[in-house]
Structure formats: structure tokens, C-alpha cells
Design an enzyme around this catalytic site. Structure first.
Site, PDB file in Angstrom:
ATOM      1  N   SER A  38       0.824  -1.218   0.000  1.00 52.87           N
ATOM      2  CA  SER A  38       0.000   0.000   0.000  1.00 52.87           C
ATOM      3  C   SER A  38       0.855   1.264   0.000  1.00 52.87           C
ATOM      4  O   SER A  38       0.477   2.275   0.585  1.00 52.87           O
ATOM      5  CB  SER A  38      -0.926  -0.014   1.219  1.00 52.87           C
ATOM      6  OG  SER A  38      -0.144  -0.093   2.405  1.00 52.87           O
ATOM      7  N   GLY A  39       2.032   1.204  -0.639  1.00 54.85           N
ATOM      8  CA  GLY A  39       2.829   2.410  -0.834  1.00 54.85           C
ATOM      9  C   GLY A  39       2.400   3.116  -2.104  1.00 54.85           C
ATOM     10  O   GLY A  39       1.367   2.787  -2.712  1.00 54.85           O
ATOM     11  N   GLU A  41       9.777   0.143  -5.518  1.00 52.60           N
ATOM     12  CA  GLU A  41      11.149  -0.163  -5.104  1.00 52.60           C
ATOM     13  C   GLU A  41      11.518  -1.642  -5.279  1.00 52.60           C
ATOM     14  O   GLU A  41      12.684  -1.982  -5.460  1.00 52.60           O
ATOM     15  CB  GLU A  41      11.363   0.268  -3.641  1.00 52.60           C
ATOM     16  CG  GLU A  41      12.817   0.198  -3.231  1.00 52.60           C
ATOM     17  CD  GLU A  41      13.111   0.907  -1.917  1.00 52.60           C
ATOM     18  OE1 GLU A  41      12.330   1.797  -1.518  1.00 52.60           O
ATOM     19  OE2 GLU A  41      14.129   0.555  -1.300  1.00 52.60           O
ATOM     20  N   ALA A  78       9.015   9.519   2.982  1.00 50.79           N
ATOM     21  CA  ALA A  78       9.798  10.304   2.006  1.00 50.79           C
ATOM     22  C   ALA A  78       9.713  11.790   2.343  1.00 50.79           C
ATOM     23  O   ALA A  78       8.634  12.344   2.532  1.00 50.79           O
ATOM     24  CB  ALA A  78       9.284  10.043   0.592  1.00 50.79           C
ATOM     25  N   GLN A  79      10.868  12.400   2.419  1.00 54.44           N
ATOM     26  CA  GLN A  79      10.923  13.808   2.844  1.00 54.44           C
ATOM     27  C   GLN A  79      11.155  14.729   1.653  1.00 54.44           C
ATOM     28  O   GLN A  79      10.397  15.652   1.394  1.00 54.44           O
ATOM     29  CB  GLN A  79      12.076  13.996   3.836  1.00 54.44           C
ATOM     30  CG  GLN A  79      11.941  13.216   5.112  1.00 54.44           C
ATOM     31  CD  GLN A  79      13.177  13.351   5.996  1.00 54.44           C
ATOM     32  OE1 GLN A  79      14.215  13.841   5.562  1.00 54.44           O
ATOM     33  NE2 GLN A  79      13.062  12.922   7.237  1.00 54.44           N
ATOM     34  N   THR A 109       6.989   4.980   1.636  1.00 47.80           N
ATOM     35  CA  THR A 109       6.422   6.146   0.955  1.00 47.80           C
ATOM     36  C   THR A 109       6.128   7.283   1.932  1.00 47.80           C
ATOM     37  O   THR A 109       6.502   8.426   1.710  1.00 47.80           O
ATOM     38  CB  THR A 109       5.120   5.742   0.216  1.00 47.80           C
ATOM     39  OG1 THR A 109       5.448   4.740  -0.742  1.00 47.80           O
ATOM     40  CG2 THR A 109       4.468   6.927  -0.456  1.00 47.80           C
ATOM     41  N   ARG A 137      24.853  10.270  -3.833  1.00 48.65           N
ATOM     42  CA  ARG A 137      24.844   9.610  -2.520  1.00 48.65           C
ATOM     43  C   ARG A 137      25.974   8.599  -2.351  1.00 48.65           C
ATOM     44  O   ARG A 137      26.520   8.460  -1.259  1.00 48.65           O
ATOM     45  CB  ARG A 137      23.514   8.884  -2.321  1.00 48.65           C
ATOM     46  CG  ARG A 137      22.415   9.860  -2.122  1.00 48.65           C
ATOM     47  CD  ARG A 137      21.092   9.173  -1.973  1.00 48.65           C
ATOM     48  NE  ARG A 137      20.087  10.213  -1.816  1.00 48.65           N
ATOM     49  CZ  ARG A 137      18.803  10.001  -1.818  1.00 48.65           C
ATOM     50  NH1 ARG A 137      18.318   8.786  -1.995  1.00 48.65           N
ATOM     51  NH2 ARG A 137      17.959  10.996  -1.660  1.00 48.65           N
TER      52      ARG A 137
HETATM   53  C1  LIG Z   1      13.169   7.760   5.031  1.00 48.28           C
HETATM   54  C2  LIG Z   1      12.981   7.686   3.533  1.00 48.28           C
HETATM   55  C3  LIG Z   1      12.963   8.861   2.786  1.00 48.28           C
HETATM   56  C4  LIG Z   1      12.803   8.802   1.397  1.00 48.28           C
HETATM   57  N1  LIG Z   1      12.725   9.967   0.673  1.00 48.28           N
HETATM   58  C5  LIG Z   1      12.481   9.905  -0.659  1.00 48.28           C
HETATM   59  C6  LIG Z   1      12.262  11.098  -1.424  1.00 48.28           C
HETATM   60  O1  LIG Z   1      12.264  12.193  -0.889  1.00 48.28           O
HETATM   61  N2  LIG Z   1      12.048  10.966  -2.759  1.00 48.28           N
HETATM   62  C7  LIG Z   1      12.017   9.751  -3.396  1.00 48.28           C
HETATM   63  O2  LIG Z   1      11.821   9.696  -4.618  1.00 48.28           O
HETATM   64  N3  LIG Z   1      12.184   8.610  -2.691  1.00 48.28           N
HETATM   65  C8  LIG Z   1      12.404   8.656  -1.349  1.00 48.28           C
HETATM   66  N4  LIG Z   1      12.552   7.494  -0.634  1.00 48.28           N
HETATM   67  C9  LIG Z   1      12.349   6.220  -1.320  1.00 48.28           C
HETATM   68  C10 LIG Z   1      10.850   6.028  -1.556  1.00 48.28           C
HETATM   69  O3  LIG Z   1      10.130   6.544  -0.460  1.00 48.28           O
HETATM   70  C11 LIG Z   1      10.513   4.554  -1.706  1.00 48.28           C
HETATM   71  O4  LIG Z   1      11.375   3.953  -2.634  1.00 48.28           O
HETATM   72  C12 LIG Z   1       9.088   4.404  -2.223  1.00 48.28           C
HETATM   73  O5  LIG Z   1       8.204   5.111  -1.382  1.00 48.28           O
HETATM   74  C13 LIG Z   1       8.725   2.944  -2.274  1.00 48.28           C
HETATM   75  O6  LIG Z   1       7.362   2.848  -2.564  1.00 48.28           O
HETATM   76  P1  LIG Z   1       6.738   1.418  -2.786  1.00 48.28           P
HETATM   77  O7  LIG Z   1       5.322   1.611  -3.129  1.00 48.28           O
HETATM   78  O8  LIG Z   1       7.577   0.653  -3.729  1.00 48.28           O
HETATM   79  O9  LIG Z   1       6.923   0.684  -1.358  1.00 48.28           O
HETATM   80  P2  LIG Z   1       6.550   1.130   0.118  1.00 48.28           P
HETATM   81  O10 LIG Z   1       6.091   2.509   0.196  1.00 48.28           O
HETATM   82  O11 LIG Z   1       7.689   0.744   0.987  1.00 48.28           O
HETATM   83  O12 LIG Z   1       5.344   0.157   0.460  1.00 48.28           O
HETATM   84  C14 LIG Z   1       5.547  -1.242   0.557  1.00 48.28           C
HETATM   85  C15 LIG Z   1       4.226  -1.873   0.934  1.00 48.28           C
HETATM   86  O13 LIG Z   1       4.311  -3.281   0.776  1.00 48.28           O
HETATM   87  C16 LIG Z   1       3.753  -3.923   1.913  1.00 48.28           C
HETATM   88  N5  LIG Z   1       4.315  -5.264   2.013  1.00 48.28           N
HETATM   89  C17 LIG Z   1       5.609  -5.649   2.006  1.00 48.28           C
HETATM   90  N6  LIG Z   1       5.706  -6.984   2.071  1.00 48.28           N
HETATM   91  C18 LIG Z   1       4.427  -7.459   2.118  1.00 48.28           C
HETATM   92  C19 LIG Z   1       3.858  -8.753   2.203  1.00 48.28           C
HETATM   93  N7  LIG Z   1       4.593  -9.852   2.265  1.00 48.28           N
HETATM   94  N8  LIG Z   1       2.505  -8.860   2.232  1.00 48.28           N
HETATM   95  C20 LIG Z   1       1.711  -7.758   2.209  1.00 48.28           C
HETATM   96  N9  LIG Z   1       2.198  -6.513   2.132  1.00 48.28           N
HETATM   97  C21 LIG Z   1       3.542  -6.364   2.081  1.00 48.28           C
HETATM   98  C22 LIG Z   1       4.114  -2.991   3.048  1.00 48.28           C
HETATM   99  O14 LIG Z   1       3.334  -3.266   4.181  1.00 48.28           O
HETATM  100  C23 LIG Z   1       3.822  -1.644   2.389  1.00 48.28           C
HETATM  101  O15 LIG Z   1       2.431  -1.389   2.420  1.00 48.28           O
HETATM  102  C24 LIG Z   1      12.707   7.539   0.747  1.00 48.28           C
HETATM  103  C25 LIG Z   1      12.733   6.367   1.510  1.00 48.28           C
HETATM  104  C26 LIG Z   1      12.857   6.429   2.894  1.00 48.28           C
HETATM  105  C27 LIG Z   1      12.885   5.160   3.676  1.00 48.28           C
END
Ligand SMILES: Cc1cc2nc3c(=O)[nH]c(=O)nc-3n(C[C@H](O)[C@H](O)[C@H](O)COP(=O)(O)OP(=O)(O)OC[C@H]3O[C@@H](n4cnc5c(N)ncnc54)[C@H](O)[C@@H]3O)c2cc1C
Length: 507
Positions: A11-12, A368, A47-48, A44, A283
Site C-alpha cells: 500500500s505504498g 522499489e 519520504a521527505q 512512501t 549519494r
Molecule cells: C526515510 C525515507 C525517505 C525517502 N525519501 C524519498 C524522497 O524524498 N524521494 C524519493 O523519490 N524517494 C524517497 N525514498 C524512497 C521512496 O520513499 C521509496 O522507494 C518508495 O516510497 C517505495 O514505494 P513502494 O510503493 O515501492 O513501497 P513502500 O512505500 O515501501 O510500500 C511497501 C508496501 O508493501 C507492503 N508489504 C511488504 N511486504 C508485504 C507482504 N509480504 N505482504 C503484504 N504486504 C507487504 C508494506 O506493508 C507496504 O504497504 C525515501 C525512503 C525512505 C525510507
């Protein structure tokens, strides 16, 4: 037994954006989103800095953003993918704005664009220093309004079920752990989207939330899908040092973009020794330089120095960072902020094509957890949220055309339900998880990278775990531990196969 046309795991930003677009376009399709904790527990929402988009065509251009991305990726990016992502960015931004996402503007009513390491121009749209939270909130609002989406919290996907039809493997459903009822269940579906985020928790120090245990990578690998470039783990140079090994609070790159210095124990800037861009180098370079400085001075951290900055503007721009520092008794106007590099982002992942499809045609990976070719060796700051939007869009467009090819399987699988979890299980697997973290952290930071020894250690940890598994019970700590072990092994093997930039090398 549960059934849905499309199952989204995560749910990101990537899972939610895909869900929103697909649900609007295809109200005839049923969509289930499963998330292993509460919906908002994501990277998500942490993210700052914001999202990189070329908006000011007078000063900036797609070409400059493309070149910055390629340079940051160290010659390992896929140029066609970089071009697609950068050029699509304004359209995806428009869609975020249409659902009410707000980004900061300056006094002239123009975007207040931030600058971050590796970017040759100010091009980062942000919502103060809570950009991800703003996006996540707006997406979650819209998701609840769409009648063909069901969101299940505390549902942890364990594994996919695949079937071979006419020499092609398809996904037909997924086993998941319903934490509310403490039961393993099965859901049938026609298409699956993995959007499970990263694997930062494999390392002792990470900026990632606890959900980031590499589940999607392990699940996809077990389904037989190719995983690529897992040796490219990005370390963020400036996580707040607290002396604890755990999730560390991030001090955004935008703070350096705003003019903060990185200084050593003698309060001297040292980054220009490594790169003429100093604090604004990419980085990998800044993290490597900090590690070297820490090693040479035998100190556990370096510092961010903000004392010379316009503090009124600083507090306005970075309220979350300021308040977090203040809670720890740190006041950026007078104190140096101790910082250390921490595992931040997984540049590799599940191999996908430009439509975010894996080699299993009805299995997609977005965000990601996917390896799209955008980042190469080292992701350019603020390109990750952008990548998630663009590939969620690509996957949504593709699924609209292909979903009719996949019907529900006639096989209905009944998983066995485990007994109540045993309490000691948690403690034992927690200890084993810490062993994985120590192993991977040491492996990554050692100059020699003895892969055979690391693989031997993995086997020892696996043997220890096997003695803990009674009667084949599957429990949450066991699932996460197994996934982390699988991903650790993949990282080690990928490091052996292809040299990584070895960001933490201390030589
Ligand atoms: C502190 C921080 C700051 C950041 N700042 C930035 C920024 O400013 N700009 C930028 O571009 N990027 C930034 N990033 C990177 C970016 O935030 C992430 O790469 C991006 O939000 C990932 O989104 P996503 O939807 O792939 O995964 P996520 O947002 O991590 O969501 C993953 C989801 O998968 C679910 N999940 C995982 N495994 C399972 C499972 N087995 N069963 C069910 N659900 C599961 C989790 O519960 C969650 O809901 C930052 C990251 C961090 C940690």
C-alpha cells in the site's frame, strides 16, 4: 474463499497509484490491496525530499534530468527507460495534483523547487519535508472512495501459486497470513502486482521502516522470476546517529541542497577531497567519503552543520526534521547534528520490462521492489517516487489490454491453518534476524567481500532456524526471517557475480 481480478501486494505509492488508475479506468474489475501492517506503514510516507520533475523549462530540460540520472547510475542505467520516466514525469505529476496532492510554491506562485545531490538544477517538488506523507494520504483517501477496491490490512502475502499452461507459467493466486484471525488463507486472482518496497532491514542501520524485509524479492524468486542487480544497495549519507542499531531517522538530502555542510570532528568540511561537487555529489560518493572519514578518524559518525543557514527559512522548510532533532535535544541553529550513512534504497530487484511485467506475464512488480533499469548502480535522489508513478501507470495501461487473457484457475487450494503462534518463536527469530543483519552489514562493509564465507554463514543460520520450526508451522517471524535469508543470499551471490560499487568500502 477470496477471489479478485487483480491482487496488489503493498500500500505504498506504487500499489496505490496503480490501484487508483486501474480502478477508475476499469470499474468492471475487482481489485484487492493487501498490506502486511496498517496501510500507512510504508517507506512512501517517510519520504521527505520529494519528487524529481522537470517543470521549469526556461532553466531546466528533460535532457539535463536524463543526463543527471545516467551519471548517477554509473553507466548501468537503461537509457530508453530513463528517457521514458523523465519525459512522462509531468503527466504523472498532473495526476497527483488532480487528486489534491499539494506541493510548496514560492511567493511568486511558482513551484518552490528543491535541489538535491547529483541534480544539476533545482527540480524537486516537495510538501515541506513530508512529501511522501502528503502523497500517501491523498492516495489512501481516493482509494477508499473507489467501490471496486478492497483494502485489507494485516494481511501478509507469503507465496504465489503458479500453474503451467501451454508451456507458459501463470500466477493463479496467493497464500497469505491473515493476522487478524491468525490463519493462512488463499486468494484466487487473474493478475498480481507486487509493490512490496525495499529490503533495508537486512542491514543494521537503515532509514527504512520495519516492513522493508524484501518479501517481494523472495516471493518472486520462489516463483521463478529473475532478480537482478541486488548488489546495488544505496546508502543514504545522512541518517541521524543515535548510537542505536535500528531504523534511523533521515535528514533529507534537501538539507544539504539548502546549504548545510558535512563536517568532521574538527568541524572541517572534507567532501571536496572526494568530489568537486562537495555536499552535492551523488549519494554513493558522499556515503563512501563519510565512511572513509569515520574510519580514518576512528569516529562513529560525522556531523551536519546548519548553523550558518537562514534558520527561519530552514524551520519553515524542514518542520519535521527540526521537531525530531528538538525532541532529542538537538537545535540545528546551535548544535552540530551527528549523522551516519544507512541502508536506504534497493536499486536492483525483480526484473521487469517497460510495462513493469515480469517473465511471468500476469505477474507485475512496481516501485522499489522492481528493477526497471532506471537507477543503475546508484539512484538519483527523488527519482524513486517518480519511478513508482511511471511504472504503475505503465502496468495499469498494460493490464487493461491483457487481463482478458487470464481467467480464474479452476483449482481451489485450501491451505492448512497453523496453531496459535508460540511466544518464544518471536524471540528466537528476532535473534536470527539480527544475525542476518550483522552478517550482511559486515559483508557489505568489508574490503575483501568473502562471498564463500558469507554463504557458509547463511547456511549455519538456516540450520539454526530449521531446529526451531516445529511441525512445519508457518508463523509471521518465520516468514519474514525466511524472506530475509533468501534476499541476503541473493545479495551475496549478486556481489560475487558482478562487482558492486562497494559503497561502504573502507580502504
Ligand atoms: C526515510 C525515507 C525517505 C525517502 N525519501 C524519498 C524522497 O524524498 N524521494 C524519493 O523519490 N524517494 C524517497 N525514498 C524512497 C521512496 O520513499 C521509496 O522507494 C518508495 O516510497 C517505495 O514505494 P513502494 O510503493 O515501492 O513501497 P513502500 O512505500 O515501501 O510500500 C511497501 C508496501 O508493501 C507492503 N508489504 C511488504 N511486504 C508485504 C507482504 N509480504 N505482504 C503484504 N504486504 C507487504 C508494506 O506493508 C507496504 O504497504 C525515501 C525512503 C525512505 C525510507
Amino acid at each position: 474463499m477470496l477471489k479478485t481480478d487483480i491482487l496488489i501486494v503493498g500500500s505504498g505509492i506504487s500499489g496505490l497509484f496503480f490501484a487508483m488508475k486501474t480502478a477508475k479506468k476499469r470499474p468492471d474489475l475487482s481489485i484487492v490491496i493487501m498490506t502486511k501492517k496498517m496501510a500507512k506503514n510504508t517507506s512512501t510516507q517517510l519520504a521527505q525530499g520529494g519528487i524529481a520533475v522537470v517543470t521549469n523549462l526556461l532553466q531546466d530540460s528533460f535532457e539535463q534530468h536524463i543526463q543527471d540520472t545516467l551519471k548517477s547510475g554509473g553507466g548501468q542505467c537503461d537509457e530508453e527507460i530513463v528517457k521514458m520516466v523523465v519525459e512522462q514525469a509531468p503527466e504523472r505529476l498532473k495526476e497527483l495534483l488532480e487528486i489534491g496532492t499539494s506541493f510548496d510554491k514560492n511567493q511568486n506562485g511558482q513551484w518552490d523547487l528543491g535541489l538535491e545531490g547529483g541534480h544539476s538544477q533545482h527540480r524537486i517538488l516537495h510538501h515541506k519535508d513530508r512529501s511522501g506523507l502528503e502523497i500517501e494520504k491523498k492516495l489512501l483517501n481516493i482509494i477508499t472512495e473507489l467501490p471496486n477496491i478492497r483494502l485489507f490490512e494485516n494481511y501478509q502475502v507469503i507465496d504465489l501459486n503458479t500453474e503451467k499452461k501451454e508451456n507458459e507459467t501463470h500466477c493463479t493466486g496467493a497464500f497469505f497470513y491473515d493476522k487478524n484471525e491468525n490463519k493462512i488463507k488463499y486468494i484466487r486472482c487473474r493478475s498480481i502486482i507486487l509493490s512490496t518496497g525495499g529490503c533495508g532491514n537486512l542491514f543494521e542501520n537503515t532509514t527504512n521502516p520495519e516492513i522493508a524485509t524484501g518479501d517481494g524479492i523472495a516471493i518472486a524468486a520462489r516463483a521463478g522470476v529473475e532478480i537482478e542487480d541486488m548488489q546495488y544497495i544505496q546508502f543514504h549519507p545522512t541518517a541521524l546517529y543515535t548510537g542505536k542499531k535500528s531504523q534511523l531517522f533521515l535528514i533529507s538530502e534537501a538539507v544539504r541542497g539548502f546549504g548545510a555542510y558535512v563536517v568532521n570532528e574538527d568541524q572541517k568540511r572534507f567532501l571536496f577531497k572526494y568530489d568537486s561537487r562537495g555536499e552535492l555529489a551523488t549519494r554513493d560518493i558522499v556515503s563512501h567519503a563519510i565512511h572513509k572519514e569515520m574510519h580514518e578518524t576512528q569516529k562513529k559518525h560525522v556531523y551536519l552543520d546548519c548553523r550558518h543557514l537562514d534558520m527561519k527559512a530552514f524551520y519553515k522548510k524542514f518542520p519535521a526534521i527540526t521537531s525530531h532533532c528538538n525532541e532529542l535535544g538537538l537545535f540545528p541553529e546551535k548544535d552540530l547534528i551527528p549523522v551516519v550513512p544507512a541502508a536506504h534504497y534497493q536499486c536492483g530487484g525483480i526484473k521487469v520490462d517497460r510495462n513493469s511485467a515480469t517473465a511471468i506475464p500476469n505477474l507485475y512488480a512496481v516501485g522499489e521492489c522492481a528493477r526497471t533499469g532506471l537507477h543503475g548502480k546508484n539512484r538519483l535522489a527523488s527519482n524513486s517516487l517518480l519511478e513508482a508513478l511511471v511504472f504503475a501507470h505503465q502496468a495499469s495501461e498494460n493490464i487493461d489490454k491483457t487481463i482478458e487473457l487470464y481467467q480464474f484457475s479452476s483449482k481451489v487450494l485450501i491451505p492448512k491453518f497453523p496453531n496459535k503462534e508460540i511466544k518464544t518463536d518471536y524471540v528466537a527469530f528476532l535473534i536470527l534476524k539480527k544475525e542476518i543483519q550483522a552478517l550482511i552489514t559486515n559483508f557489505y562493509s568489508s574490503e575483501e567481500r568473502n562471498t564463500d564465507y558469507a554463504i557458509h554463514k547463511i547456511k549455519l543460520i538456516k540450520n539454526a532456524a530449521e531446529t526451531l520450526i516445529h511441525n512445519q508451522e508457518i508463523t509471521i517471524p518465520f516468514i519474514e526471517f525466511s524472506n530475509m535469508l533468501t534476499v541476503a543470499l541473493i545479495i551475496i551471490k549478486h556481489c560475487k557475480k558482478r562487482k558492486s560499487p562497494y559503497i561502504l568500502s573502507l580502504n
